[in-house]
Design an enzyme around this catalytic site. Structure first.
Site, PDB file in Angstrom:
ATOM      1  N   GLN A  16       0.774  -1.239   0.000  1.00  0.00           N
ATOM      2  CA  GLN A  16       0.000   0.000   0.000  1.00  0.00           C
ATOM      3  C   GLN A  16       0.808   1.292   0.000  1.00  0.00           C
ATOM      4  O   GLN A  16       0.495   2.208  -0.747  1.00  0.00           O
ATOM      5  CB  GLN A  16      -0.966   0.029   1.194  1.00  0.00           C
ATOM      6  CG  GLN A  16      -1.856   1.256   1.211  1.00  0.00           C
ATOM      7  CD  GLN A  16      -2.814   1.326   2.379  1.00  0.00           C
ATOM      8  OE1 GLN A  16      -3.400   2.355   2.662  1.00  0.00           O
ATOM      9  NE2 GLN A  16      -3.003   0.229   3.085  1.00  0.00           N
ATOM     10  N   LYS A  73      16.294 -11.681  -9.885  1.00  0.00           N
ATOM     11  CA  LYS A  73      17.358 -12.576  -9.435  1.00  0.00           C
ATOM     12  C   LYS A  73      18.112 -13.200 -10.604  1.00  0.00           C
ATOM     13  O   LYS A  73      19.177 -13.791 -10.416  1.00  0.00           O
ATOM     14  CB  LYS A  73      16.772 -13.675  -8.543  1.00  0.00           C
ATOM     15  CG  LYS A  73      16.176 -13.152  -7.241  1.00  0.00           C
ATOM     16  CD  LYS A  73      15.590 -14.285  -6.410  1.00  0.00           C
ATOM     17  CE  LYS A  73      14.989 -13.751  -5.114  1.00  0.00           C
ATOM     18  NZ  LYS A  73      14.386 -14.833  -4.299  1.00  0.00           N
ATOM     19  N   GLY A  96      12.290  -4.050   1.965  1.00  0.00           N
ATOM     20  CA  GLY A  96      12.981  -3.967   3.244  1.00  0.00           C
ATOM     21  C   GLY A  96      14.325  -3.281   3.079  1.00  0.00           C
ATOM     22  O   GLY A  96      14.866  -3.199   1.963  1.00  0.00           O
ATOM     23  N   LYS A 134      10.571  -4.603  11.102  1.00  0.00           N
ATOM     24  CA  LYS A 134       9.494  -4.659  10.118  1.00  0.00           C
ATOM     25  C   LYS A 134       8.393  -3.672  10.510  1.00  0.00           C
ATOM     26  O   LYS A 134       8.091  -3.505  11.691  1.00  0.00           O
ATOM     27  CB  LYS A 134       8.915  -6.069  10.034  1.00  0.00           C
ATOM     28  CG  LYS A 134       9.832  -7.072   9.357  1.00  0.00           C
ATOM     29  CD  LYS A 134       9.140  -8.415   9.187  1.00  0.00           C
ATOM     30  CE  LYS A 134      10.026  -9.386   8.423  1.00  0.00           C
ATOM     31  NZ  LYS A 134       9.373 -10.708   8.245  1.00  0.00           N
ATOM     32  N   ALA A 135       7.815  -3.049   9.506  1.00  0.00           N
ATOM     33  CA  ALA A 135       6.764  -2.070   9.787  1.00  0.00           C
ATOM     34  C   ALA A 135       5.508  -2.401   8.987  1.00  0.00           C
ATOM     35  O   ALA A 135       5.570  -2.768   7.817  1.00  0.00           O
ATOM     36  CB  ALA A 135       7.239  -0.661   9.432  1.00  0.00           C
ATOM     37  N   GLU A 137       1.142  -0.960   8.782  1.00  0.00           N
ATOM     38  CA  GLU A 137       0.314   0.216   9.022  1.00  0.00           C
ATOM     39  C   GLU A 137       0.175   0.559  10.501  1.00  0.00           C
ATOM     40  O   GLU A 137       0.506   1.659  10.940  1.00  0.00           O
ATOM     41  CB  GLU A 137      -1.068  -0.005   8.390  1.00  0.00           C
ATOM     42  CG  GLU A 137      -2.156   0.958   8.824  1.00  0.00           C
ATOM     43  CD  GLU A 137      -1.902   2.375   8.353  1.00  0.00           C
ATOM     44  OE1 GLU A 137      -2.096   3.306   9.152  1.00  0.00           O
ATOM     45  OE2 GLU A 137      -1.494   2.555   7.194  1.00  0.00           O
ATOM     46  N   ASP A 166       0.469   3.900   5.970  1.00  0.00           N
ATOM     47  CA  ASP A 166       0.777   3.514   4.598  1.00  0.00           C
ATOM     48  C   ASP A 166       0.496   4.657   3.611  1.00  0.00           C
ATOM     49  O   ASP A 166       1.405   5.253   3.056  1.00  0.00           O
ATOM     50  CB  ASP A 166      -0.030   2.274   4.207  1.00  0.00           C
ATOM     51  CG  ASP A 166       0.618   0.987   4.688  1.00  0.00           C
ATOM     52  OD1 ASP A 166       1.859   0.903   4.662  1.00  0.00           O
ATOM     53  OD2 ASP A 166      -0.103   0.062   5.084  1.00  0.00           O
ATOM     54  N   GLY A 241      -8.319  21.361  20.129  1.00  0.00           N
ATOM     55  CA  GLY A 241      -7.869  22.637  19.575  1.00  0.00           C
ATOM     56  C   GLY A 241      -8.522  23.813  20.272  1.00  0.00           C
ATOM     57  O   GLY A 241      -9.104  23.680  21.359  1.00  0.00           O
ATOM     58  N   GLY A 242      -8.462  24.958  19.628  1.00  0.00           N
ATOM     59  CA  GLY A 242      -8.997  26.173  20.234  1.00  0.00           C
ATOM     60  C   GLY A 242     -10.509  26.221  20.302  1.00  0.00           C
ATOM     61  O   GLY A 242     -11.076  26.923  21.133  1.00  0.00           O
TER      62      GLY A 242
END
Length: 407
Positions: A16, A73, A96, A134-135, A137, A166, A241-242
């Site tokens: 993604q 490859k 990676g 590793k990451a 979402e 993502d 917020g404000g």
């Protein structure tokens, strides 16, 4: 003419974060060539709703692209890739860490092949202690500051449904690519663009870092929380917020029968009238923002006592008639069926050669001189003959390459 017409993007991304970025470039007019392994992007098969047909996961992230297959490859595959790099303006990958280097194509090697190449990489983390982790979402949300500040005070940290890890990173990398493309006009040189998912989420969570520093001077009065520690708390649906805001219930009480209401100082008097409590407009206990700040929960309870008697569309019309900022909570079903969004070209129907029609999101980037037509995503290797033919690969050799597993 499209904004990025004539720009060739070699898209080595998958899943993604990368495909969301390259799709935006395609919508802006770039020629995005999606380079896939002979087995294809893994998302072609993930979360399938129709057997043996590319999934919605893939189709909704890869519109307006062309597809080629290549086994990186193999020696012949590397030779062909070398030629592809020479003709590209932009290369985007989200493998990676070090994967492209191990293929034999370091940044230095890519610069030798094409000094004008802009090489964009998406990684989970920066070069520090998390570099090789590793990451995904929600991991990016967890480590970027989003989850610790999302949810209610007495509940666990929550992920947001919006894919800020993502697709949020994808938007950041597009900004970097466009900046590099612009700079190349002055320098005639390409450069590296690197964006980490953790960094992108942290950037999107910057207001919470603002509030972390404000905590040094006492409790955050705009938050509904009763107690504070030395960390920014989860604060439910508060705007933080404000201008205070909250999601209040509407009739008939379904899971998405809510409307989010912002109470500006100028809006309190008309709100008081609408909810049938006009006396609150001049009551010293309620009349000023400062007076209301200590009892925001009670203020929104008063508003909800009125909204729960009406459906969210009626509430929307009544509040908007008085210029009060508000928005109904729209479900995914309501969004898909929203006629206004369809008229605006943000929800579109695309005809796919194998699955038939599917609904997707149109381009949120709308340029007056570069209109976007959403085109069906490519089938796996659909453009092999077309693109490899440009490199001088004959039809006979393509047959041989396919039988040898090179494409």
């Amino acid at each position: 003419m499209k904004a990025l017409e004539g720009v060739r993007v070699l898209d080595m991304t998958h899943v993604q974060s990368g495909p969301s970025a390259t799709q935006l470039l395609a919508w802006l007019g770039a020629d995005v060539v999606k380079l896939e392994a002979p087995t294809g992007d893994i998302t072609r098969q993930q979360l399938r709703d129709v057997p043996d047909v590319d999934s919605l996961y893939f189709t909704m992230l890869n519109c307006n692209k062309r597809s080629i297959t290549l086994n990186m490859k193999s020696e012949r595959g590397k030779e062909i890739f070398t030629e592809l790099v020479k003709s590209a303006d932009i290369l985007v990958e989200n493998f990676g860490p070090g994967a492209v280097d191990r293929m034999g194509f370091t940044w230095e090697r890519l610069q030798e092949l094409n000094p004008r190449l802009i090489y964009a990489s998406i990684k989970g983390f920066g070069a520090g202690r998390y570099a090789k982790f590793k990451a995904y979402e929600v991991i990016a949300q967890a480590m970027g500051g989003s989850m610790s500040t999302t949810g209610f005070e007495d509940g666990p940290p929550l992920a947001t449904g919006a894919q800020i890890g993502d697709s949020g990173t994808g938007i950041h990398v597009v900004a970097g690519i466009l900046a590099a493309l612009y700079q190349r006009q002055q320098t005639q040189r390409g450069q590296r663009v690197q964006v980490a998912m953790q960094h992108a989420v942290l950037n999107l969570s910057r207001v919470k870092l603002r509030d972390q520093q404000r905590l040094a001077h006492g409790p955050l009065r705009e938050y509904p929380n009763k107690t504070f520690t030395d960390e920014v708390p989860r604060s439910g649906n508060a705007s933080g917020g404000g201008q205070p805001g909250w999601a209040v219930r509407c009739a008939p009480g379904g899971p998405n029968d809510y409307i989010y209401v912002i109470v500006q100082p100028i809006g309190w008097k008309p709100i008081s009238s609408i909810i049938g409590r006009p006396e609150l407009a001049d009551d010293p206990e309620w009349a000023t923002p400062e007076a209301r700040l200590s009892k925001l929960d009670k203020m929104f309870q008063l508003i909800e006592e009125w909204t729960i008697q009406h459906d969210k569309w009626t509430v929307l019309d009544r509040l908007n008639a008085e210029n009060i900022p508000c928005g109904p909570i729209l479900s995914t079903k309501e969004l898909v069926e929203d006629e206004s969004l369809r008229d605006e070209g943000i929800v579109v129907t695309v005809d796919h050669p194998e699955r038939g029609e599917f609904t997707t999101v149109g381009s949120p980037l709308q340029l007056s001189d570069s209109p976007v037509d959403i085109v069906t995503p490519p089938l796996l290797g659909e453009h092999n003959l077309e693109i490899y033919g440009e490199l001088g690969v004959s039809a006979d050799e393509l047959v041989e390459l396919k039988s040898n597993g090179v494409i």
